[in-house]
Design a protein around this motif. Structure first.
Motif, PDB file in Angstrom:
ATOM      1  N   ASP A 172       9.767  -1.117   8.062  1.00 17.79           N
ATOM      2  CA  ASP A 172       9.319   0.269   8.126  1.00 17.79           C
ATOM      3  C   ASP A 172       9.160   0.870   6.733  1.00 17.79           C
ATOM      4  OD1 ASP A 172      12.022   0.417   7.559  1.00 17.79           O
ATOM      5  OD2 ASP A 172      12.474   1.946   9.041  1.00 17.79           O
ATOM      6  N   PHE A 173       8.931  -0.009   5.740  1.00 16.18           N
ATOM      7  CA  PHE A 173       8.652   0.481   4.392  1.00 16.18           C
ATOM      8  C   PHE A 173       7.414   1.369   4.452  1.00 16.18           C
ATOM      9  CE2 PHE A 173       7.254   0.346   0.009  1.00 16.18           C
ATOM     10  CZ  PHE A 173       8.462   0.427  -0.678  1.00 16.18           C
ATOM     11  N   PRO A 174       7.409   2.478   3.715  1.00 18.85           N
ATOM     12  CA  PRO A 174       6.259   3.387   3.789  1.00 18.85           C
ATOM     13  C   PRO A 174       4.953   2.708   3.387  1.00 18.85           C
ATOM     14  CG  PRO A 174       8.013   4.313   2.413  1.00 18.85           C
ATOM     15  CD  PRO A 174       8.426   2.931   2.781  1.00 18.85           C
ATOM     16  N   SER A 175       3.881   3.108   4.018  1.00 22.00           N
ATOM     17  CA  SER A 175       2.586   2.543   3.644  1.00 22.00           C
ATOM     18  C   SER A 175       2.149   3.154   2.313  1.00 22.00           C
ATOM     19  CB  SER A 175       1.540   2.783   4.724  1.00 22.00           C
ATOM     20  OG  SER A 175       1.354   4.154   4.927  1.00 22.00           O
ATOM     21  N   ALA A 176       1.507   2.328   1.518  1.00 25.48           N
ATOM     22  CA  ALA A 176       0.993   2.770   0.227  1.00 25.48           C
ATOM     23  C   ALA A 176      -0.438   3.259   0.398  1.00 25.48           C
ATOM     24  CB  ALA A 176       1.041   1.621  -0.773  1.00 25.48           C
ATOM     25  N   PHE A 177      -0.821   4.158  -0.475  1.00 25.30           N
ATOM     26  CA  PHE A 177      -2.194   4.653  -0.457  1.00 25.30           C
ATOM     27  C   PHE A 177      -2.686   4.836  -1.879  1.00 25.30           C
ATOM     28  CE2 PHE A 177       0.526   8.357  -0.462  1.00 25.30           C
ATOM     29  CZ  PHE A 177      -0.072   9.221  -1.372  1.00 25.30           C
TER      30      PHE A 177
ATOM     31  N   ARG B 160      -2.899   4.064  -9.633  1.00 24.94           N
ATOM     32  CA  ARG B 160      -3.074   5.232  -8.750  1.00 24.94           C
ATOM     33  C   ARG B 160      -2.726   4.918  -7.295  1.00 24.94           C
ATOM     34  NH1 ARG B 160      -7.398   5.141 -12.177  1.00 24.94           N
ATOM     35  NH2 ARG B 160      -8.769   4.307 -10.596  1.00 24.94           N
ATOM     36  N   VAL B 161      -1.698   4.088  -7.105  1.00 22.63           N
ATOM     37  CA  VAL B 161      -1.228   3.761  -5.765  1.00 22.63           C
ATOM     38  C   VAL B 161       0.150   4.389  -5.588  1.00 22.63           C
ATOM     39  CG1 VAL B 161      -0.557   1.903  -4.196  1.00 22.63           C
ATOM     40  CG2 VAL B 161      -2.599   1.679  -5.603  1.00 22.63           C
ATOM     41  N   TYR B 162       0.332   5.071  -4.470  1.00 17.42           N
ATOM     42  CA  TYR B 162       1.519   5.874  -4.224  1.00 17.42           C
ATOM     43  C   TYR B 162       2.121   5.575  -2.860  1.00 17.42           C
ATOM     44  CZ  TYR B 162      -0.477   8.865  -7.877  1.00 17.42           C
ATOM     45  OH  TYR B 162      -1.000   9.350  -9.048  1.00 17.42           O
ATOM     46  N   VAL B 163       3.365   6.002  -2.710  1.00 15.27           N
ATOM     47  CA  VAL B 163       3.993   6.170  -1.398  1.00 15.27           C
ATOM     48  C   VAL B 163       4.498   7.612  -1.378  1.00 15.27           C
ATOM     49  CG1 VAL B 163       4.667   3.755  -1.030  1.00 15.27           C
ATOM     50  CG2 VAL B 163       6.249   5.312  -2.174  1.00 15.27           C
ATOM     51  N   TRP B 164       4.590   8.184  -0.189  1.00 18.48           N
ATOM     52  CA  TRP B 164       5.148   9.532  -0.084  1.00 18.48           C
ATOM     53  C   TRP B 164       6.630   9.458  -0.425  1.00 18.48           C
ATOM     54  CZ3 TRP B 164       1.512  12.743  -0.512  1.00 18.48           C
ATOM     55  CH2 TRP B 164       0.323  12.628   0.195  1.00 18.48           C
TER      56      TRP B 164
ATOM     57  N   ASN C 184      -9.890  10.586  -7.449  1.00 14.66           N
ATOM     58  CA  ASN C 184     -10.908  11.642  -7.291  1.00 14.66           C
ATOM     59  C   ASN C 184     -10.712  12.440  -6.011  1.00 14.66           C
ATOM     60  OD1 ASN C 184     -12.157  10.989  -9.724  1.00 14.66           O
ATOM     61  ND2 ASN C 184     -13.520   9.514  -8.745  1.00 14.66           N
ATOM     62  N   ARG C 185      -9.439  12.764  -5.719  1.00 14.54           N
ATOM     63  CA  ARG C 185      -9.068  13.562  -4.555  1.00 14.54           C
ATOM     64  C   ARG C 185      -9.414  12.900  -3.223  1.00 14.54           C
ATOM     65  NH1 ARG C 185      -7.799  19.086  -5.266  1.00 14.54           N
ATOM     66  NH2 ARG C 185      -7.546  19.508  -7.460  1.00 14.54           N
ATOM     67  N   ILE C 186      -9.557  11.593  -3.249  1.00 13.52           N
ATOM     68  CA  ILE C 186      -9.831  10.831  -2.028  1.00 13.52           C
ATOM     69  C   ILE C 186      -8.660   9.884  -1.807  1.00 13.52           C
ATOM     70  CG2 ILE C 186     -11.349   9.148  -0.915  1.00 13.52           C
ATOM     71  CD1 ILE C 186     -13.635  10.368  -2.611  1.00 13.52           C
ATOM     72  N   ARG C 187      -8.126   9.906  -0.604  1.00 10.60           N
ATOM     73  CA  ARG C 187      -6.989   9.064  -0.250  1.00 10.60           C
ATOM     74  C   ARG C 187      -7.489   7.851   0.508  1.00 10.60           C
ATOM     75  NH1 ARG C 187      -2.525  10.222   4.184  1.00 10.60           N
ATOM     76  NH2 ARG C 187      -1.281   8.401   3.793  1.00 10.60           N
ATOM     77  N   GLY C 188      -7.148   6.676   0.017  1.00 13.41           N
ATOM     78  CA  GLY C 188      -7.529   5.429   0.672  1.00 13.41           C
ATOM     79  C   GLY C 188      -6.295   4.625   1.011  1.00 13.41           C
ATOM     80  N   GLU C 189      -6.229   4.138   2.231  1.00 18.22           N
ATOM     81  CA  GLU C 189      -5.085   3.336   2.659  1.00 18.22           C
ATOM     82  C   GLU C 189      -5.176   1.936   2.053  1.00 18.22           C
ATOM     83  OE1 GLU C 189      -2.395   4.342   4.360  1.00 18.22           O
ATOM     84  OE2 GLU C 189      -3.278   6.332   4.420  1.00 18.22           O
ATOM     85  N   LEU C 190      -4.035   1.386   1.744  1.00 13.50           N
ATOM     86  CA  LEU C 190      -3.930  -0.007   1.325  1.00 13.50           C
ATOM     87  C   LEU C 190      -3.166  -0.731   2.426  1.00 13.50           C
ATOM     88  CD1 LEU C 190      -3.013   0.528  -2.400  1.00 13.50           C
ATOM     89  CD2 LEU C 190      -5.107  -0.468  -1.527  1.00 13.50           C
TER      90      LEU C 190
END
Length: 129
Positions: free
Chosen positions: A49-54, A108-112, A58-64
């Protein structure tokens, strides 16, 4: 350089910084594996249940997706072997590997942050603020 950014009104943590921010409690290869295996029924919690990265660009969120981390896992293993072949002292080898591995993570890849802290709370008493 800040590692926590405000995105869409929420705190987001740069993925490459997690090994450093966690006091190396989460090494780069484990992190890449958690992202690759996220949600895989063959993986035991808490990494399932590790958080999904995104990606945020340019203010666009893309799922990885987990499959996108497979290449990173291979690159981290090659880096480990390459550094191991140099016969550095263990501490120096480990430090160099952690620093070099951060450069292999996509930019520029993040998790909440709240989701990461929730996951981390299940695995450890350590939390990021």
């Amino acid at each position: 350089m800040p590692i926590i950014h405000q995105i869409q009104g929420r705190d987001a943590l740069l993925v490459w910084a997690i090994p450093f921010a966690s006091g190396r409690e989460i090494p780069p290869d484990s992190l890449a594996g958690y992202l690759r295996d996220r949600g895989d029924t063959g993986v035991l919690p808490p990494q399932s249940d590790f958080p999904s990265a995104f990606q945020w660009h340019n203010r666009i969120r893309g799922e990885l997706y987990p499959s996108q981390w497979e290449e990173l896992c291979g690159n981290l293993e090659r880096l480990r072997r390459d550094l191991g072949s140099r016969s550095l002292p263990e501490v120096e080898d480990r430090q160099e590997w952690v620093i070099a591995s951060a450069k292999l993570f996509p930019a520029r890849v993040y998790v909440w942050l709240d989701e990461f802290n929730e996951w981390l709370g299940k695995a450890s008493p350590f939390k990021l603020k």
